[in-house]
Design a protein around this motif. Structure first.
Motif, mmCIF file in Angstrom:
data_model
loop_
_atom_site.group_PDB
_atom_site.id
_atom_site.type_symbol
_atom_site.label_atom_id
_atom_site.label_comp_id
_atom_site.label_asym_id
_atom_site.label_seq_id
_atom_site.Cartn_x
_atom_site.Cartn_y
_atom_site.Cartn_z
ATOM 1 N N HIS A 48 -20.994 -29.371 -45.617
ATOM 2 C CA HIS A 48 -20.867 -27.939 -45.359
ATOM 3 C C HIS A 48 -22.204 -27.208 -45.446
ATOM 4 O O HIS A 48 -22.266 -26.017 -45.165
ATOM 5 C CB HIS A 48 -19.899 -27.305 -46.357
ATOM 6 N N CYS A 49 -23.251 -27.891 -45.856
ATOM 7 C CA CYS A 49 -24.549 -27.255 -46.052
ATOM 8 C C CYS A 49 -25.292 -27.127 -44.724
ATOM 9 O O CYS A 49 -25.458 -28.126 -44.009
ATOM 10 C CB CYS A 49 -25.391 -28.062 -47.040
ATOM 11 N N PRO A 50 -25.758 -25.926 -44.372
ATOM 12 C CA PRO A 50 -26.473 -25.762 -43.099
ATOM 13 C C PRO A 50 -27.797 -26.504 -43.032
ATOM 14 O O PRO A 50 -28.338 -26.702 -41.951
ATOM 15 C CB PRO A 50 -26.704 -24.240 -43.025
ATOM 16 N N ARG A 51 -28.326 -26.931 -44.180
ATOM 17 C CA ARG A 51 -29.648 -27.550 -44.198
ATOM 18 C C ARG A 51 -29.591 -29.069 -44.254
ATOM 19 O O ARG A 51 -30.643 -29.713 -44.317
ATOM 20 C CB ARG A 51 -30.435 -27.018 -45.407
ATOM 21 N N CYS A 52 -28.399 -29.642 -44.259
ATOM 22 C CA CYS A 52 -28.269 -31.089 -44.449
ATOM 23 C C CYS A 52 -27.584 -31.747 -43.259
ATOM 24 O O CYS A 52 -27.106 -31.084 -42.343
ATOM 25 C CB CYS A 52 -27.474 -31.385 -45.719
ATOM 26 N N GLN A 53 -27.525 -33.076 -43.336
ATOM 27 C CA GLN A 53 -26.774 -33.922 -42.421
ATOM 28 C C GLN A 53 -27.377 -34.028 -41.010
ATOM 29 O O GLN A 53 -26.716 -34.487 -40.095
ATOM 30 C CB GLN A 53 -25.321 -33.450 -42.308
ATOM 31 N N ARG A 54 -28.617 -33.613 -40.824
ATOM 32 C CA ARG A 54 -29.226 -33.753 -39.503
ATOM 33 C C ARG A 54 -29.405 -35.218 -39.129
ATOM 34 O O ARG A 54 -29.147 -35.616 -37.994
ATOM 35 C CB ARG A 54 -30.569 -33.019 -39.464
ATOM 36 N N GLN A 55 -29.860 -36.019 -40.077
ATOM 37 C CA GLN A 55 -30.059 -37.438 -39.790
ATOM 38 C C GLN A 55 -28.731 -38.148 -39.554
ATOM 39 O O GLN A 55 -28.618 -38.993 -38.657
ATOM 40 C CB GLN A 55 -30.823 -38.100 -40.934
ATOM 41 N N ALA A 56 -27.717 -37.806 -40.343
ATOM 42 C CA ALA A 56 -26.401 -38.419 -40.143
ATOM 43 C C ALA A 56 -25.845 -38.047 -38.776
ATOM 44 O O ALA A 56 -25.244 -38.879 -38.083
ATOM 45 C CB ALA A 56 -25.442 -37.970 -41.244
#
Length: 401
Positions: A90-98
């Protein structure tokens, strides 16, 4: 009366603390808004355990609370600190690599057929029920959509279809807008092992899909209510009236063939597959009244870009509408694209399409999942060296918690 109490309107805005205007010197972000307004919002609108967990992750992301790495330039010796990310979906700053890894896997597995992008949308009448029983109703949405496509594939194409589905719960203005994006290969795998392709750029009639989808969802919802699986929704006269009204309305289904743009659709699905709708770049400056600007696209007004002003509490309220139940799978694969049989079925389909055994060689290789070794970051000070890891930073709370 659960249906009337749980409306689609977000929680009433509350007044943020005065430090909002005084301390808003950093770049506008959801994290900055929560730092200044979450306590005031929580006092007016108590958070449940899941919401508190997500908010804590967002607040701690890339801060000393999670610890990090101490870096140093191998040329000029300039020090730098890299804090760990929370990796919350749910974090806007995370999960780009995933998200990038998922997109790469999907592109590698694309079949040489026409794909179709379908969107199944639930009526806003159900938004209140979604608020009290999200896990059950979101799962019903997946079931109803796959039941609809599976039935059409068996009857009209004579075989089993495949589907990749991604759940979205938001609209551009962060209101509750529950819909399922589906990427569907244009054909079915028959019992005879042959590929039964759809006719050209046409898959299924939209109105027929809509009515089948409506019936599949409402019938399953009635069954869950009758079985007592939705304790906040009793088998009352009012609930029956709402269900009858749902059957009298037209449900929205969108379908479009991706003749040469399958990878574009994969990228679109990947954009939100591991992240929430709210990206920090959509937040603008804060005005004199402590309200933050939210940029959005109004598709009902010919796709014009617009801005709405929200106080911090209202922005948090809209964000929390889209917190998924813990462990709920937002991305699901069905049919011959299911994880347990995808490799075998895709090879079978490629062979059936190509008509020769050499098609097996075209099967995409499995990703080994290994990451590229960390080689440091470019030094922003000297612009020549690389920032290397020289130590670790233990997590520490800055608020005494």
């Amino acid at each position: 009366d659960v249906y009337k109490r749980q409306t689609v309107k977000a929680a009433a805005p509350t007044t943020c603390s005065p430090r909002w205007r005084d301390a808003m010197t950093e770049r506008p972000s959801l994290q900055a808004v929560m730092r200044r307004c979450l306590d005031d919002y929580a006092r007016a609108q108590p958070l449940d355990a899941r919401q508190r967990q997500v908010c804590r992750h967002v607040l701690d992301c890339r801060t000393a609370a999670l610890g990090g790495l101490q870096l140093g330039c191998d040329q000029c010796g300039d020090p730098a600190t890299l804090y760990y990310a929370c990796r919350d979906r749910h974090c806007p700053r995370c999960q780009r690599q995933a998200s990038a890894r998922w997109s790469k896997r999907q592109r590698a597995a694309v079949l040489p057929v026409t794909y179709h992008h379908l969107v199944f949308t639930l009526p806003h009448t159900l938004n209140g029920w979604m608020a009290v029983h999200p896990r059950v109703l979101y799962a019903l949405l997946f079931e109803a959509v796959w039941s609809t496509l599976g039935a059409f594939g068996a009857r009209r194409l004579g075989g089993q279809m495949g589907m990749v589905a991604v759940l979205h719960t938001w609209g551009q203005n962060l209101g509750r807008h529950v819909h399922l994006h589906c990427l569907v290969p244009g054909g079915a795998l028959g019992d005879d092992g042959g590929w039964h392709a759809a006719r050209g750029a046409y898959l299924f009639p939209v109105r027929a899909l809509s009515r089948r989808f409506r019936g599949a969802f409402v019938s399953r919802l009635r069954a869950r209510i009758d079985a007592g699986e939705l304790p906040r929704l009793t088998n009352s006269v009012q609930v029956k009236v709402v269900l009858d009204q749902l059957m009298q309305t037209e449900w929205v289904v969108y379908t479009k063939a991706c003749l040469e743009h399958t990878e574009t659709v994969v990228e679109y699905l990947a954009r939100y597959s591991h992240r929430i709708a709210l990206a920090d770049h959509r937040l603008g400056p804060v005005d004199a009244h402590g309200r933050v600007a939210l940029q959005y696209t109004d598709y009902r007004d010919r796709g014009r870009h617009k801005v709405i002003m929200l106080d911090g509490a209202e922005l948090i309220s809209r964000f929390l509408l889209h917190v998924l139940p813990k462990g709920f799978m937002r991305i699901r694969h069905y049919g011959f694209l299911a994880n347990r049989c995808r490799r075998q079925r895709q090879a079978q389909i490629r062979e059936a399409i190509a008509g020769r055994a050499e098609a097996l060689d075209a099967q995409p290789a499995e990703q080994d999942g290994t990451a590229t070794p960390f080689d440091g970051y470019p030094c922003p000070q000297c612009q020549q060296g690389r920032l290397r890891v020289i130590g670790a930073l233990a997590p520490r709370r800055l608020d005494g918690g």
